[in-house]
Write a protein that holds these residues in place. Structure first.
Motif, PDB file in Angstrom:
ATOM      1  N   ILE A  20      32.839  32.527  45.877  1.00 48.92           N
ATOM      2  CA  ILE A  20      32.173  33.752  45.459  1.00 48.92           C
ATOM      3  C   ILE A  20      33.176  34.869  45.679  1.00 48.92           C
ATOM      4  O   ILE A  20      33.620  35.112  46.796  1.00 48.92           O
ATOM      5  CB  ILE A  20      30.888  33.999  46.273  1.00 48.92           C
ATOM      6  CG1 ILE A  20      29.897  32.876  46.025  1.00 48.92           C
ATOM      7  CG2 ILE A  20      30.296  35.354  45.906  1.00 48.92           C
ATOM      8  CD1 ILE A  20      28.661  32.951  46.882  1.00 48.92           C
ATOM      9  N   ILE A  21      33.544  35.545  44.599  1.00 45.16           N
ATOM     10  CA  ILE A  21      34.555  36.593  44.651  1.00 45.16           C
ATOM     11  C   ILE A  21      33.888  37.889  44.212  1.00 45.16           C
ATOM     12  O   ILE A  21      33.184  37.923  43.204  1.00 45.16           O
ATOM     13  CB  ILE A  21      35.743  36.242  43.735  1.00 45.16           C
ATOM     14  CG1 ILE A  21      36.373  34.938  44.231  1.00 45.16           C
ATOM     15  CG2 ILE A  21      36.758  37.365  43.706  1.00 45.16           C
ATOM     16  CD1 ILE A  21      37.420  34.373  43.313  1.00 45.16           C
ATOM     17  N   SER A  22      34.118  38.941  44.953  1.00 45.81           N
ATOM     18  CA  SER A  22      33.448  40.202  44.689  1.00 45.81           C
ATOM     19  C   SER A  22      34.446  41.350  44.627  1.00 45.81           C
ATOM     20  O   SER A  22      35.354  41.436  45.439  1.00 45.81           O
ATOM     21  CB  SER A  22      32.420  40.456  45.787  1.00 45.81           C
ATOM     22  OG  SER A  22      31.858  41.720  45.654  1.00 45.81           O
ATOM     23  N   SER A  23      34.260  42.229  43.646  1.00 48.60           N
ATOM     24  CA  SER A  23      35.057  43.445  43.549  1.00 48.60           C
ATOM     25  C   SER A  23      34.254  44.487  42.788  1.00 48.60           C
ATOM     26  O   SER A  23      33.621  44.180  41.786  1.00 48.60           O
ATOM     27  CB  SER A  23      36.368  43.186  42.817  1.00 48.60           C
ATOM     28  OG  SER A  23      37.040  44.412  42.614  1.00 48.60           O
ATOM     29  N   ASN A  28      39.052  43.548  34.867  1.00 49.63           N
ATOM     30  CA  ASN A  28      38.906  42.244  34.223  1.00 49.63           C
ATOM     31  C   ASN A  28      38.554  41.186  35.280  1.00 49.63           C
ATOM     32  O   ASN A  28      39.413  40.421  35.707  1.00 49.63           O
ATOM     33  CB  ASN A  28      40.174  41.875  33.465  1.00 49.63           C
ATOM     34  CG  ASN A  28      41.406  42.007  34.325  1.00 49.63           C
ATOM     35  OD1 ASN A  28      41.360  42.495  35.449  1.00 49.63           O
ATOM     36  ND2 ASN A  28      42.526  41.552  33.807  1.00 49.63           N
ATOM     37  N   PRO A  29      37.297  41.117  35.701  1.00 43.51           N
ATOM     38  CA  PRO A  29      36.921  40.251  36.822  1.00 43.51           C
ATOM     39  C   PRO A  29      37.136  38.762  36.575  1.00 43.51           C
ATOM     40  O   PRO A  29      37.553  38.043  37.479  1.00 43.51           O
ATOM     41  CB  PRO A  29      35.448  40.567  37.044  1.00 43.51           C
ATOM     42  CG  PRO A  29      34.976  41.187  35.786  1.00 43.51           C
ATOM     43  CD  PRO A  29      36.157  41.862  35.185  1.00 43.51           C
ATOM     44  N   ARG A  30      36.882  38.291  35.361  1.00 41.93           N
ATOM     45  CA  ARG A  30      37.039  36.852  35.094  1.00 41.93           C
ATOM     46  C   ARG A  30      38.503  36.419  35.232  1.00 41.93           C
ATOM     47  O   ARG A  30      38.816  35.433  35.889  1.00 41.93           O
ATOM     48  CB  ARG A  30      36.512  36.522  33.699  1.00 41.93           C
ATOM     49  CG  ARG A  30      36.509  35.029  33.401  1.00 41.93           C
ATOM     50  CD  ARG A  30      35.960  34.734  32.013  1.00 41.93           C
ATOM     51  NE  ARG A  30      34.773  35.482  31.684  1.00 41.93           N
ATOM     52  CZ  ARG A  30      33.527  35.106  31.962  1.00 41.93           C
ATOM     53  NH1 ARG A  30      33.326  33.980  32.581  1.00 41.93           N
ATOM     54  NH2 ARG A  30      32.505  35.850  31.618  1.00 41.93           N
ATOM     55  N   GLU A  31      39.412  37.173  34.648  1.00 43.20           N
ATOM     56  CA  GLU A  31      40.832  36.829  34.719  1.00 43.20           C
ATOM     57  C   GLU A  31      41.353  36.957  36.153  1.00 43.20           C
ATOM     58  O   GLU A  31      42.158  36.151  36.606  1.00 43.20           O
ATOM     59  CB  GLU A  31      41.644  37.713  33.781  1.00 43.20           C
ATOM     60  CG  GLU A  31      41.383  37.454  32.313  1.00 43.20           C
ATOM     61  CD  GLU A  31      40.113  38.118  31.790  1.00 43.20           C
ATOM     62  OE1 GLU A  31      39.545  38.973  32.505  1.00 43.20           O
ATOM     63  OE2 GLU A  31      39.671  37.766  30.687  1.00 43.20           O
ATOM     64  N   HIS A  32      40.881  37.984  36.857  1.00 44.98           N
ATOM     65  CA  HIS A  32      41.302  38.183  38.242  1.00 44.98           C
ATOM     66  C   HIS A  32      40.847  37.010  39.115  1.00 44.98           C
ATOM     67  O   HIS A  32      41.624  36.491  39.926  1.00 44.98           O
ATOM     68  CB  HIS A  32      40.727  39.494  38.768  1.00 44.98           C
ATOM     69  CG  HIS A  32      41.173  39.851  40.131  1.00 44.98           C
ATOM     70  ND1 HIS A  32      42.484  40.125  40.441  1.00 44.98           N
ATOM     71  CD2 HIS A  32      40.482  39.967  41.290  1.00 44.98           C
ATOM     72  CE1 HIS A  32      42.586  40.391  41.729  1.00 44.98           C
ATOM     73  NE2 HIS A  32      41.380  40.302  42.263  1.00 44.98           N
ATOM     74  N   ILE A  57      33.373  30.350  35.560  1.00 43.70           N
ATOM     75  CA  ILE A  57      33.325  31.603  36.307  1.00 43.70           C
ATOM     76  C   ILE A  57      32.249  32.471  35.673  1.00 43.70           C
ATOM     77  O   ILE A  57      32.341  32.845  34.510  1.00 43.70           O
ATOM     78  CB  ILE A  57      34.689  32.311  36.283  1.00 43.70           C
ATOM     79  CG1 ILE A  57      35.723  31.446  36.991  1.00 43.70           C
ATOM     80  CG2 ILE A  57      34.582  33.678  36.930  1.00 43.70           C
ATOM     81  CD1 ILE A  57      37.127  31.981  36.908  1.00 43.70           C
ATOM     82  N   ASP A  58      31.210  32.754  36.441  1.00 42.55           N
ATOM     83  CA  ASP A  58      30.128  33.616  35.971  1.00 42.55           C
ATOM     84  C   ASP A  58      30.383  35.027  36.468  1.00 42.55           C
ATOM     85  O   ASP A  58      30.490  35.262  37.664  1.00 42.55           O
ATOM     86  CB  ASP A  58      28.776  33.122  36.487  1.00 42.55           C
ATOM     87  CG  ASP A  58      28.409  31.761  35.925  1.00 42.55           C
ATOM     88  OD1 ASP A  58      28.727  31.509  34.751  1.00 42.55           O
ATOM     89  OD2 ASP A  58      27.812  30.955  36.658  1.00 42.55           O
ATOM     90  N   VAL A  59      30.456  35.974  35.544  1.00 43.95           N
ATOM     91  CA  VAL A  59      30.696  37.369  35.888  1.00 43.95           C
ATOM     92  C   VAL A  59      29.366  38.115  35.829  1.00 43.95           C
ATOM     93  O   VAL A  59      28.654  38.051  34.836  1.00 43.95           O
ATOM     94  CB  VAL A  59      31.712  38.009  34.918  1.00 43.95           C
ATOM     95  CG1 VAL A  59      31.895  39.482  35.235  1.00 43.95           C
ATOM     96  CG2 VAL A  59      33.034  37.279  34.997  1.00 43.95           C
ATOM     97  N   ILE A  60      29.035  38.805  36.904  1.00 37.86           N
ATOM     98  CA  ILE A  60      27.819  39.607  36.969  1.00 37.86           C
ATOM     99  C   ILE A  60      28.242  41.073  36.917  1.00 37.86           C
ATOM    100  O   ILE A  60      28.930  41.551  37.813  1.00 37.86           O
ATOM    101  CB  ILE A  60      27.025  39.308  38.250  1.00 37.86           C
ATOM    102  CG1 ILE A  60      26.644  37.830  38.271  1.00 37.86           C
ATOM    103  CG2 ILE A  60      25.801  40.204  38.345  1.00 37.86           C
ATOM    104  CD1 ILE A  60      26.057  37.366  39.571  1.00 37.86           C
ATOM    105  N   THR A  61      27.827  41.773  35.876  1.00 35.56           N
ATOM    106  CA  THR A  61      28.242  43.164  35.709  1.00 35.56           C
ATOM    107  C   THR A  61      27.092  44.148  35.887  1.00 35.56           C
ATOM    108  O   THR A  61      27.317  45.343  35.926  1.00 35.56           O
ATOM    109  CB  THR A  61      28.871  43.384  34.321  1.00 35.56           C
ATOM    110  OG1 THR A  61      27.920  43.010  33.327  1.00 35.56           O
ATOM    111  CG2 THR A  61      30.140  42.560  34.155  1.00 35.56           C
ATOM    112  N   GLU A  62      25.871  43.659  35.970  1.00 35.20           N
ATOM    113  CA  GLU A  62      24.714  44.538  36.142  1.00 35.20           C
ATOM    114  C   GLU A  62      24.277  44.535  37.601  1.00 35.20           C
ATOM    115  O   GLU A  62      24.268  43.502  38.259  1.00 35.20           O
ATOM    116  CB  GLU A  62      23.546  44.060  35.271  1.00 35.20           C
ATOM    117  CG  GLU A  62      23.852  44.065  33.792  1.00 35.20           C
ATOM    118  CD  GLU A  62      24.045  45.451  33.236  1.00 35.20           C
ATOM    119  OE1 GLU A  62      23.312  46.370  33.660  1.00 35.20           O
ATOM    120  OE2 GLU A  62      24.928  45.626  32.391  1.00 35.20           O
ATOM    121  N   ASP A  63      23.891  45.691  38.101  1.00 39.85           N
ATOM    122  CA  ASP A  63      23.388  45.818  39.458  1.00 39.85           C
ATOM    123  C   ASP A  63      21.866  45.773  39.411  1.00 39.85           C
ATOM    124  O   ASP A  63      21.236  46.665  38.858  1.00 39.85           O
ATOM    125  CB  ASP A  63      23.864  47.130  40.083  1.00 39.85           C
ATOM    126  CG  ASP A  63      23.374  47.318  41.496  1.00 39.85           C
ATOM    127  OD1 ASP A  63      22.811  46.363  42.070  1.00 39.85           O
ATOM    128  OD2 ASP A  63      23.538  48.420  42.032  1.00 39.85           O
TER     129      ASP A  63
END
Length: 95
Positions: A20-23, A28-32, A57-63
């Motif tokens: 689980i990676i968070s930023s 570009n979260p997926r590439e990172h 890799i699932d990217v979550i962009t909504e809070d």
């Protein structure tokens, strides 16, 4: 370090750890995330089986966290004539 951990887990224990990676600020979260954990861009997963989607890799962009209403107030106080200070030069007449 994460690439090495993945390799050791696979070679020594036959396991495939999940990360689980968070930023909050990366553009570009997926590439990172791929760069950090060592996934190739076109390979389905790192263990050699192509396309099974297990290491997607699932990217979550909504809070989705609940929060109260926000109120913003912008205030520009009026300048006092002859009071000096910042901005009083705009009040002087030049002829």
């Amino acid at each position: 370090i994460l690439r090495r951990l993945r390799r050791i887990c696979l070679d020594e224990y036959g396991s495939a750890p999940k990360f689980i990676i968070s930023s909050a600020t990366v553009a570009n979260p997926r590439e990172h995330a791929r760069d950090l954990i060592g996934l190739a861009g076109d390979v389905g997963d790192w263990s050699g089986t192509k396309g099974d989607g297990d290491d997607a890799i699932d990217v979550i962009t909504e809070d989705g966290a609940p929060r109260g209403a926000k109120t913003f107030l912008l205030w520009n106080p009026a300048l006092k004539p002859g009071g000096g200070g910042v901005g009083t030069e705009a009040m002087t007449n030049t002829e």
